[in-house]
Design an enzyme around this catalytic site. Structure first.
Site, PDB file in Angstrom:
ATOM      1  N   ASP A  18      34.125 -30.313   3.917  1.00 28.25           N
ATOM      2  CA  ASP A  18      32.766 -30.861   3.945  1.00 28.25           C
ATOM      3  C   ASP A  18      32.779 -32.234   3.269  1.00 28.25           C
ATOM      4  O   ASP A  18      31.927 -32.547   2.441  1.00 28.25           O
ATOM      5  CB  ASP A  18      31.769 -29.912   3.262  1.00 28.25           C
ATOM      6  CG  ASP A  18      30.326 -30.372   3.435  1.00 28.25           C
ATOM      7  OD1 ASP A  18      30.084 -31.296   4.230  1.00 28.25           O
ATOM      8  OD2 ASP A  18      29.445 -29.809   2.753  1.00 28.25           O
ATOM      9  N   ASP A  29      23.783 -32.305  -6.228  1.00 28.99           N
ATOM     10  CA  ASP A  29      23.743 -31.866  -4.837  1.00 28.99           C
ATOM     11  C   ASP A  29      23.119 -30.473  -4.711  1.00 28.99           C
ATOM     12  O   ASP A  29      23.397 -29.590  -5.527  1.00 28.99           O
ATOM     13  CB  ASP A  29      25.199 -31.823  -4.332  1.00 28.99           C
ATOM     14  CG  ASP A  29      25.318 -31.400  -2.894  1.00 28.99           C
ATOM     15  OD1 ASP A  29      24.810 -32.134  -2.037  1.00 28.99           O
ATOM     16  OD2 ASP A  29      25.911 -30.334  -2.634  1.00 28.99           O
ATOM     17  N   GLU A  43      18.866 -33.622  -5.418  1.00 36.89           N
ATOM     18  CA  GLU A  43      18.840 -33.552  -3.972  1.00 36.89           C
ATOM     19  C   GLU A  43      18.255 -32.199  -3.612  1.00 36.89           C
ATOM     20  O   GLU A  43      18.936 -31.180  -3.647  1.00 36.89           O
ATOM     21  CB  GLU A  43      20.240 -33.677  -3.372  1.00 36.89           C
ATOM     22  CG  GLU A  43      20.168 -33.902  -1.875  1.00 36.89           C
ATOM     23  CD  GLU A  43      20.937 -32.909  -1.024  1.00 36.89           C
ATOM     24  OE1 GLU A  43      20.931 -33.052   0.204  1.00 36.89           O
ATOM     25  OE2 GLU A  43      21.544 -31.962  -1.569  1.00 36.89           O
ATOM     26  N   ASP A  88      24.161 -37.752   5.870  1.00 43.75           N
ATOM     27  CA  ASP A  88      23.916 -36.505   6.592  1.00 43.75           C
ATOM     28  C   ASP A  88      23.133 -36.789   7.877  1.00 43.75           C
ATOM     29  O   ASP A  88      22.768 -37.927   8.151  1.00 43.75           O
ATOM     30  CB  ASP A  88      23.126 -35.532   5.710  1.00 43.75           C
ATOM     31  CG  ASP A  88      23.980 -34.959   4.589  1.00 43.75           C
ATOM     32  OD1 ASP A  88      25.194 -34.752   4.816  1.00 43.75           O
ATOM     33  OD2 ASP A  88      23.438 -34.721   3.501  1.00 43.75           O
TER      34      ASP A  88
HETATM   35  C1  BGC Z   1      25.083 -33.026   1.097  1.00 38.76           C
HETATM   36  C2  BGC Z   1      25.831 -32.648   2.338  1.00 38.76           C
HETATM   37  C3  BGC Z   1      26.670 -31.431   2.034  1.00 38.76           C
HETATM   38  C4  BGC Z   1      25.823 -30.287   1.419  1.00 38.76           C
HETATM   39  C5  BGC Z   1      26.660 -29.208   0.835  1.00 38.76           C
HETATM   40  C6  BGC Z   1      24.222 -31.813   0.898  1.00 38.76           C
HETATM   41  O1  BGC Z   1      22.989 -31.784   0.802  1.00 38.76           O
HETATM   42  O2  BGC Z   1      24.325 -34.202   1.229  1.00 38.76           O
HETATM   43  O3  BGC Z   1      26.598 -33.708   2.828  1.00 38.76           O
HETATM   44  O4  BGC Z   1      27.252 -30.974   3.204  1.00 38.76           O
HETATM   45  O5  BGC Z   1      25.000 -30.758   0.401  1.00 38.76           O
HETATM   46  O6  BGC Z   1      27.281 -29.647  -0.333  1.00 38.76           O
END
Ligand code: BGC
Length: 543
Positions: free
Chosen positions: A61, A201, A243, A310
């Protein structure tokens, strides 16, 4: 504004290391390469760089699957290279924020390897296990295109493990205090190194509870507040960013009731509505989301963006709106991914300069701290032939030399975009440097005007009442400074009458189109708006 509130009044640049600049011919960008390009970043007028995950990782990822929280991915360099990057950025007055992936690790992380192999290992309880894989049925699946469940059976462990994202990303178990300890050590390690903060994240998913959707749970907030308390006590002035892709009312708790959780939250829902508004020629979707956006505590700030690494997420819209967005912006199913659209800014708006200026002018003046996604400052395109979200993560296009000046290697991690409209031969930094009308210089110009006009950053936001659905406007007012941001969202010309009797004797100066001025008199001024016009009209005394 005190120095410790720096994050309220900046512009961020989102930097994907792999794509930025390859210093050693490996075909992948790295920290040494990024150092070479700090001139470019600084020239934009941004103040803070957010770097996507830089940790050792199997890259299932793209680094959000961390295999070692204390290291640097060998493709990107060493800890010394990281330190050199940080020092070079700081020397230029640029702050650096890194990604912190708290919710899950890679399945290659030694914790998970130990956990799966031995039920009695102290690491077993670092993850979330089940004999049946039936628990927490109320949790949605996020990577809908790739995963069919949040539980995956692990043959070695003889049990199911819990994961909110790819099955190669087992979730950590925050009911285990040892996991808290580990995370605190990791956080201190990077803060001790001198970074300016974290983009944390996927924070809504830290805890699981039966009969809930396993998002935004009270113990999740309690843990996050603990992190903030530690940072405030031990590292004042550093920033913690959430986030959390959620509705505004669910985001508010992430700031904490007393501003004691995150300093900043991404404002996800406003982003798709900007695209809706400009396609419909109607401002209503923006007005609605602003009305639903709560006031935030003093010391808090939103982060806003047009695109990121993303897919353009459509999680925070209604099913009808999502369908409409897909039809309008992703007619080819290959352009869709999960609940979103995997395209870049310039192709989304058909490379239309007027639309580009409206969206960026709104971003730079509406609410919050804006983020520029690498490559969007030159209008880079995407490559939907690449899988997953990689189509928006192609190499930065520096010039028209082979590989767009990104790398001397024969083959790069993904090919540089070479298509007719957006390929590196046409779209690159060098070509745009000297073109006053380029996206690059428009980006610099907008950021410069924003910097010169504090009302655009900190001013009170007052919506302009008017009946034309295509005419979108708002005042930003700070003390006696006032600027009216005005846009025509449609392909039809519009005209607009503005009563400014209070300011008779002053003039209206268009900050976006230098030289355009109107004298303010007793009678309303008629402003004619061309299709897709943007204006920032600043009230100024005639002298
Ligand atoms: C990040 C993604 C990632 C996910 C899992 C997110 O919100 O921006 O790119 O795949 O978290 O870690």
């Amino acid at each position: 504004m005190t120095d410790s509130l720096w994050y309220q009044d900046t512009v961020f640049y989102e930097l994907y290391l792999r794509a930025y600049k390859d210093s050693n011919g490996s075909g992948s960008g790295d920290f040494r390469g990024a150092i070479e390009k700090l001139d470019h970043i600084q020239s934009l007028g941004v103040d803070c760089i957010w770097i996507l995950p830089h940790y050792p990782s199997p890259l299932k990822d793209d680094g959000y699957d961390v295999a070692d929280y204390y290291g640097i991915h060998p493709d990107y360099g060493s800890l010394d290279d990281f330190r050199a990057f940080l020092a070079a950025a700081h020397q230029r007055g640029l702050k650096v924020v890194i990604d912190l992936v708290m919710n899950h690790t890679s399945d290659q992380h030694p914790w998970f390897q130990a956990a799966r192999q031995d039920r009695h290992s102290p690491y077993r309880d670092y993850y979330v296990w089940s004999d049946t894989g039936r628990e927490y049925a109320g949790a949605r699946i996020i990577f809908l295109d790739y995963e069919s469940a949040n539980w995956t059976y692990d043959e070695v462990a003889g049990q199911y493990f819990w994961h909110r994202f790819y099955s190669s990303q087992p979730d950590l178990n925050y009911d285990n205090p040892a996991v808290h300890e580990e995370m605190f050590n990791i956080i201190r390690f990077w803060l001790d190194m001198g970074i300016d903060g974290f983009r944390a994240d996927a924070v809504p998913y830290l805890y699981e509870r039966e009969d809930t959707n396993c998002e935004n749970l009270p113990p999740t907030h309690a843990f996050l507040r603990k992190v903030r308390r530690m940072m405030d006590e031990e590292y004042p002035g550093r920033v913690l960013i959430a986030e959390a892709n959620q509705w505004p009312q669910d985001l508010l708790p992430y700031f904490g009731a007393d501003g004691d959780e995150f300093h900043m939250c991404f404002h996800f829902p406003i982003m798709p509505r900007l695209y809706m508004a400009i396609r419909r020629g109607n401002k209503q979707s923006i007005l609605d989301i602003l009305a639903a956006t709560p006031d935030i505590p003093a010391g808090a700030q939103w982060l806003t963006f047009l695109r990121n690494h993303d897919e353009l997420t459509l999680e925070m819209v209604t099913p009808d709106e999502r369908e409409w967005m897909w039809q309008q912006y992703a007619p080819d199913p290959a352009m869709r991914s999960n609940l979103g659209i995997r395209r870049r800014l310039a192709p989304l708006i058909d490379n239309h300069k007027g639309k580009w200026l409206i969206l960026n002018s709104i971003l730079m003046s509406l609410i919050g701290t804006p983020i520029v996604y690498y490559g969007d400052e030159i209008g880079m395109g995407d490559n939907i032939a690449l899988p997953d979200r990689h189509g928006c993560r192609t190499p930065m296009q520096w010039d028209d030399s082979p590989n767009g000046g990104f790398s001397p290697a024969g083959a790069t991690y993904f090919p540089v975009n070479a298509d007719a409209e957006y390929g590196y031969q046409r779209v690159n930094v060098a070509a745009q440097e000297d073109d006053p009308n380029s996206y690059l210089n428009a980006t610099r110009f907008l950021l410069r005007v924003r910097r010169q006009h504090p009302e655009l950053r900190q001013g009170q936001l007052i919506m302009l009442g008017n009946d034309d659905p295509a005419v979108f406007g708002y005042w930003r007012v700070l003390g006696d400074r006032r600027t009216l941001c005005l846009y025509n969202l449609s392909a039809e010309a519009a005209s607009f009458s503005l009563d400014l009797r209070h300011y008779v004797g002053q003039q209206l100066v268009d900050l976006l189109h230098q030289g355009q001025t109107w004298r303010i008199a007793e009678w309303p001024i008629v402003i004619r708006l061309r299709p897709y016009a943007s204006h920032w009209l600043h009230v100024r005394s005639e002298t």
